[in-house]
Scaffold this motif. Structure first.
Motif, PDB file in Angstrom:
ATOM      1  N   ARG A  27      55.993  75.882  47.632  1.00 49.20           N
ATOM      2  CA  ARG A  27      55.790  74.928  46.462  1.00 49.20           C
ATOM      3  C   ARG A  27      54.048  75.501  45.617  1.00 49.20           C
ATOM      4  NH1 ARG A  27      52.047  70.434  44.703  1.00 49.20           N
ATOM      5  NH2 ARG A  27      50.986  70.492  46.819  1.00 49.20           N
ATOM      6  N   LYS A  28      53.073  76.494  46.698  1.00 44.63           N
ATOM      7  CA  LYS A  28      51.911  76.062  46.415  1.00 44.63           C
ATOM      8  C   LYS A  28      52.277  78.121  46.120  1.00 44.63           C
ATOM      9  CE  LYS A  28      49.003  73.771  47.407  1.00 44.63           C
ATOM     10  NZ  LYS A  28      47.699  73.025  46.309  1.00 44.63           N
ATOM     11  N   SER A  29      53.285  78.923  46.511  1.00 44.75           N
ATOM     12  CA  SER A  29      53.684  80.048  46.309  1.00 44.75           C
ATOM     13  C   SER A  29      53.652  80.206  44.771  1.00 44.75           C
ATOM     14  CB  SER A  29      54.898  81.078  47.068  1.00 44.75           C
ATOM     15  OG  SER A  29      55.772  80.016  46.592  1.00 44.75           O
ATOM     16  N   ARG A  30      53.968  79.096  44.193  1.00 45.23           N
ATOM     17  CA  ARG A  30      54.466  79.181  42.573  1.00 45.23           C
ATOM     18  C   ARG A  30      53.247  78.674  41.620  1.00 45.23           C
ATOM     19  NH1 ARG A  30      59.741  79.347  40.855  1.00 45.23           N
ATOM     20  NH2 ARG A  30      59.164  77.688  39.035  1.00 45.23           N
ATOM     21  N   ASP A  31      51.759  78.288  41.851  1.00 42.10           N
ATOM     22  CA  ASP A  31      51.210  78.254  41.387  1.00 42.10           C
ATOM     23  C   ASP A  31      50.441  79.598  40.815  1.00 42.10           C
ATOM     24  OD1 ASP A  31      51.145  75.793  42.512  1.00 42.10           O
ATOM     25  OD2 ASP A  31      49.174  76.265  43.870  1.00 42.10           O
ATOM     26  N   ASN A  32      50.428  80.740  41.019  1.00 47.48           N
ATOM     27  CA  ASN A  32      50.259  82.222  39.842  1.00 47.48           C
ATOM     28  C   ASN A  32      50.974  81.861  38.936  1.00 47.48           C
ATOM     29  OD1 ASN A  32      52.259  82.408  41.823  1.00 47.48           O
ATOM     30  ND2 ASN A  32      51.409  84.542  42.275  1.00 47.48           N
ATOM     31  N   ILE A  33      52.322  81.109  38.622  1.00 50.12           N
ATOM     32  CA  ILE A  33      53.304  82.034  37.679  1.00 50.12           C
ATOM     33  C   ILE A  33      53.377  80.401  36.945  1.00 50.12           C
ATOM     34  CG2 ILE A  33      54.474  83.118  39.264  1.00 50.12           C
ATOM     35  CD1 ILE A  33      57.218  80.711  39.298  1.00 50.12           C
ATOM     36  N   LYS A  34      52.515  79.258  36.869  1.00 48.50           N
ATOM     37  CA  LYS A  34      52.737  78.697  35.722  1.00 48.50           C
ATOM     38  C   LYS A  34      51.752  78.411  34.881  1.00 48.50           C
ATOM     39  CE  LYS A  34      53.960  75.576  39.443  1.00 48.50           C
ATOM     40  NZ  LYS A  34      53.195  74.313  40.570  1.00 48.50           N
ATOM     41  N   ARG A  35      51.690  78.535  33.916  1.00 51.00           N
ATOM     42  CA  ARG A  35      51.271  78.483  31.724  1.00 51.00           C
ATOM     43  C   ARG A  35      51.414  77.548  31.342  1.00 51.00           C
ATOM     44  NH1 ARG A  35      54.923  79.530  27.878  1.00 51.00           N
ATOM     45  NH2 ARG A  35      56.658  79.401  28.859  1.00 51.00           N
ATOM     46  N   PRO A  36      50.802  77.465  30.196  1.00 48.42           N
ATOM     47  CA  PRO A  36      50.245  76.439  28.907  1.00 48.42           C
ATOM     48  C   PRO A  36      51.737  76.639  28.139  1.00 48.42           C
ATOM     49  CG  PRO A  36      49.161  77.880  28.731  1.00 48.42           C
ATOM     50  CD  PRO A  36      49.534  77.795  29.885  1.00 48.42           C
ATOM     51  N   PRO A  37      52.161  75.323  27.567  1.00 43.61           N
ATOM     52  CA  PRO A  37      53.735  75.817  26.633  1.00 43.61           C
ATOM     53  C   PRO A  37      52.689  77.070  25.491  1.00 43.61           C
ATOM     54  CG  PRO A  37      52.928  73.342  26.297  1.00 43.61           C
ATOM     55  CD  PRO A  37      51.871  73.960  27.439  1.00 43.61           C
ATOM     56  N   LYS A  38      53.673  77.634  25.341  1.00 44.51           N
ATOM     57  CA  LYS A  38      53.459  79.119  24.308  1.00 44.51           C
ATOM     58  C   LYS A  38      53.933  78.663  22.817  1.00 44.51           C
ATOM     59  CE  LYS A  38      57.946  81.063  24.251  1.00 44.51           C
ATOM     60  NZ  LYS A  38      58.747  82.163  24.466  1.00 44.51           N
ATOM     61  N   ASP A  39      54.528  77.605  22.360  1.00 48.11           N
ATOM     62  CA  ASP A  39      54.466  77.273  20.924  1.00 48.11           C
ATOM     63  C   ASP A  39      55.320  75.622  21.133  1.00 48.11           C
ATOM     64  OD1 ASP A  39      57.586  76.552  21.696  1.00 48.11           O
ATOM     65  OD2 ASP A  39      57.262  79.046  20.698  1.00 48.11           O
ATOM     66  N   ASP A  40      54.564  75.185  19.663  1.00 44.53           N
ATOM     67  CA  ASP A  40      55.244  73.589  19.581  1.00 44.53           C
ATOM     68  C   ASP A  40      56.464  73.435  19.955  1.00 44.53           C
ATOM     69  OD1 ASP A  40      53.056  73.382  18.153  1.00 44.53           O
ATOM     70  OD2 ASP A  40      53.464  73.741  16.626  1.00 44.53           O
ATOM     71  N   GLU A  41      57.293  74.549  19.829  1.00 45.35           N
ATOM     72  CA  GLU A  41      59.224  74.014  20.624  1.00 45.35           C
ATOM     73  C   GLU A  41      58.798  74.015  22.047  1.00 45.35           C
ATOM     74  OE1 GLU A  41      63.279  75.807  21.640  1.00 45.35           O
ATOM     75  OE2 GLU A  41      61.341  77.116  20.414  1.00 45.35           O
ATOM     76  N   GLU A  42      57.857  74.967  22.401  1.00 46.42           N
ATOM     77  CA  GLU A  42      57.875  74.476  24.249  1.00 46.42           C
ATOM     78  C   GLU A  42      56.642  73.242  24.283  1.00 46.42           C
ATOM     79  OE1 GLU A  42      58.442  79.314  26.486  1.00 46.42           O
ATOM     80  OE2 GLU A  42      56.300  77.441  26.407  1.00 46.42           O
ATOM     81  N   LYS A  43      55.859  72.813  23.812  1.00 41.29           N
ATOM     82  CA  LYS A  43      55.270  71.464  23.793  1.00 41.29           C
ATOM     83  C   LYS A  43      55.961  70.392  23.583  1.00 41.29           C
ATOM     84  CE  LYS A  43      51.029  71.808  22.099  1.00 41.29           C
ATOM     85  NZ  LYS A  43      49.850  71.681  21.703  1.00 41.29           N
ATOM     86  N   GLU A  44      56.374  71.051  22.689  1.00 40.57           N
ATOM     87  CA  GLU A  44      57.585  69.286  22.439  1.00 40.57           C
ATOM     88  C   GLU A  44      58.246  69.238  23.494  1.00 40.57           C
ATOM     89  OE1 GLU A  44      60.483  67.102  18.937  1.00 40.57           O
ATOM     90  OE2 GLU A  44      60.217  69.742  19.133  1.00 40.57           O
ATOM     91  N   ARG A  45      59.061  70.222  23.906  1.00 42.55           N
ATOM     92  CA  ARG A  45      60.573  69.875  25.457  1.00 42.55           C
ATOM     93  C   ARG A  45      59.794  69.600  25.671  1.00 42.55           C
ATOM     94  NH1 ARG A  45      62.414  75.368  24.929  1.00 42.55           N
ATOM     95  NH2 ARG A  45      63.492  74.669  23.894  1.00 42.55           N
ATOM     96  N   LEU A  46      58.504  70.189  26.887  1.00 43.20           N
ATOM     97  CA  LEU A  46      57.522  69.524  27.747  1.00 43.20           C
ATOM     98  C   LEU A  46      57.731  68.508  27.962  1.00 43.20           C
ATOM     99  CD1 LEU A  46      55.892  69.844  30.999  1.00 43.20           C
ATOM    100  CD2 LEU A  46      54.125  70.764  28.709  1.00 43.20           C
ATOM    101  N   ALA A  47      56.781  67.631  26.332  1.00 44.09           N
ATOM    102  CA  ALA A  47      57.012  66.138  26.574  1.00 44.09           C
ATOM    103  C   ALA A  47      57.335  65.394  26.436  1.00 44.09           C
ATOM    104  CB  ALA A  47      55.890  65.606  25.196  1.00 44.09           C
ATOM    105  N   ARG A  48      58.895  65.542  26.221  1.00 46.43           N
ATOM    106  CA  ARG A  48      60.227  64.586  26.653  1.00 46.43           C
ATOM    107  C   ARG A  48      60.682  64.774  27.430  1.00 46.43           C
ATOM    108  NH1 ARG A  48      63.347  66.652  20.712  1.00 46.43           N
ATOM    109  NH2 ARG A  48      64.093  64.189  21.238  1.00 46.43           N
ATOM    110  N   TRP A  49      60.633  65.713  28.252  1.00 52.02           N
ATOM    111  CA  TRP A  49      61.327  66.049  29.620  1.00 52.02           C
ATOM    112  C   TRP A  49      60.725  65.141  30.362  1.00 52.02           C
ATOM    113  CZ3 TRP A  49      64.162  66.348  33.284  1.00 52.02           C
ATOM    114  CH2 TRP A  49      63.921  65.843  34.444  1.00 52.02           C
ATOM    115  N   LEU A  50      58.985  65.204  30.475  1.00 50.06           N
ATOM    116  CA  LEU A  50      57.958  64.655  30.852  1.00 50.06           C
ATOM    117  C   LEU A  50      58.292  63.049  30.832  1.00 50.06           C
ATOM    118  CD1 LEU A  50      54.878  66.252  30.748  1.00 50.06           C
ATOM    119  CD2 LEU A  50      56.554  66.282  32.645  1.00 50.06           C
TER     120      LEU A  50
END
Length: 282
Positions: A27-50
């Motif tokens: 689980r910890k090995s994936r920490d370095n690939i995590k990133r914030p949403p790059k645009d509004d489309e990703e932000k909206e999809r993330l919010a609706r998934w959560l």
């Protein structure tokens, strides 16, 4: 290994075990690939998934626990522990909805979102819901209290697109509480199984649990074994499925150290195709 067969015998399950250590490192090995949403489309999809995830926890995880308490015979201590489980999982579900509202305040994420579910094929897991409501033993071994999530949850927790606030919530609340409240109930689960064995005999109860598991593990119970959710998360959030390689060992560890006997062989139809599944009984 200590003998834990029988009502009242102390289980040998421990958080300090080699499989959990490997899973935590994974689980910890994936920490370095995590990133914030790059645009509004990703932000909206993330919010609706959560929000979808949060509502699912409230409606299914909490809902089936409430159903169990209302419909199945159990003692007062079971009711106490299930009540604590309901409170913890409800907090997680509502927490994910609040995270969604924070990421995208333009939508009320507490409300149903059937358009999102249709768009991405996130179909209800009706068969799994049904077996959890069948009887108490079925609920215990097909539902959220049998902690396969300690192994399988990496496929839903390790989304690549995230936010610092969401990461903090998942680490300090969800991950921490999932461990403590699940583990606390395992002694009670052990004693219930051995109470049933005292009444009906060991072979029938072991066979019954094996039958429950065969149905449950093939009814899309967890994201890594649920093709629509798994494919959606892999495509849009780059989640891992390699964690299932630990599943057979984790399953055996749980049985031997919580119940005191080995699991029945099982073949999981929806096992991820790119990770070899050990042959049942191997």
């Amino acid at each position: 290994m200590a003998d834990i067969r029988g009502v009242g015998k102390k289980i040998t399950y421990s958080e300090d075990n080699p499989i959990s250590a490997e899973l935590e490192a994974f689980r910890k090995s994936r920490d370095n690939i995590k990133r914030p949403p790059k645009d509004d489309e990703e932000k909206e999809r993330l919010a609706r998934w959560l929000a979808h995830r949060g509502r699912d926890e409230l409606e299914v995880t909490v809902g089936t626990a409430c159903y169990a308490m209302a419909h199945f015979e159990m003692d007062a201590d079971w009711r106490r522990q299930l009540g604590e489980h309901i409170g913890t999982e409800a907090g997680h579900g509502w927490g994910y909805i609040r995270q969604a509202n924070s990421i995208d305040p333009s939508r009320d994420h507490s409300k149903p979102d059937p358009e999102f579910e249709r768009q991405y094929g996130l179909t209800p897991r009706i068969e799994h819901h049904q077996i959890m409501k069948r009887d108490f033993l079925s609920y215990l071994f097909s539902g959220n209290l049998w902690p396969y999530g300690h192994c399988t949850a990496a496929s839903i927790q390790s989304i690549q697109i995230t936010t610092p606030k969401l990461l903090d919530f998942e680490e300090k609340v969800v991950h921490a509480e999932e461990r403590t409240h699940h583990d606390a109930i395992l002694q009670k689960l052990h004693d219930y199984v051995w109470e049933q064995i005292e009444i009906y005999g060991e072979a029938p109860i072991r066979r019954r649990i094996g039958e429950i598991e065969k149905i449950a593990l093939n009814s899309r119970p967890r994201t890594v074994f649920d093709p629509p959710r798994r494919d959606f998360l892999r495509k849009y959030f780059n989640v891992p499925v390699d964690n299932v390689r630990f599943f057979p060992a984790w399953r055996e560890y749980l049985y031997l150290n919580v119940l005191g006997f080995p699991p029945e062989p099982v073949h999981i139809e929806n096992w991820p195709a790119d990770v070899p599944q050990p042959k049942a009984g191997a």
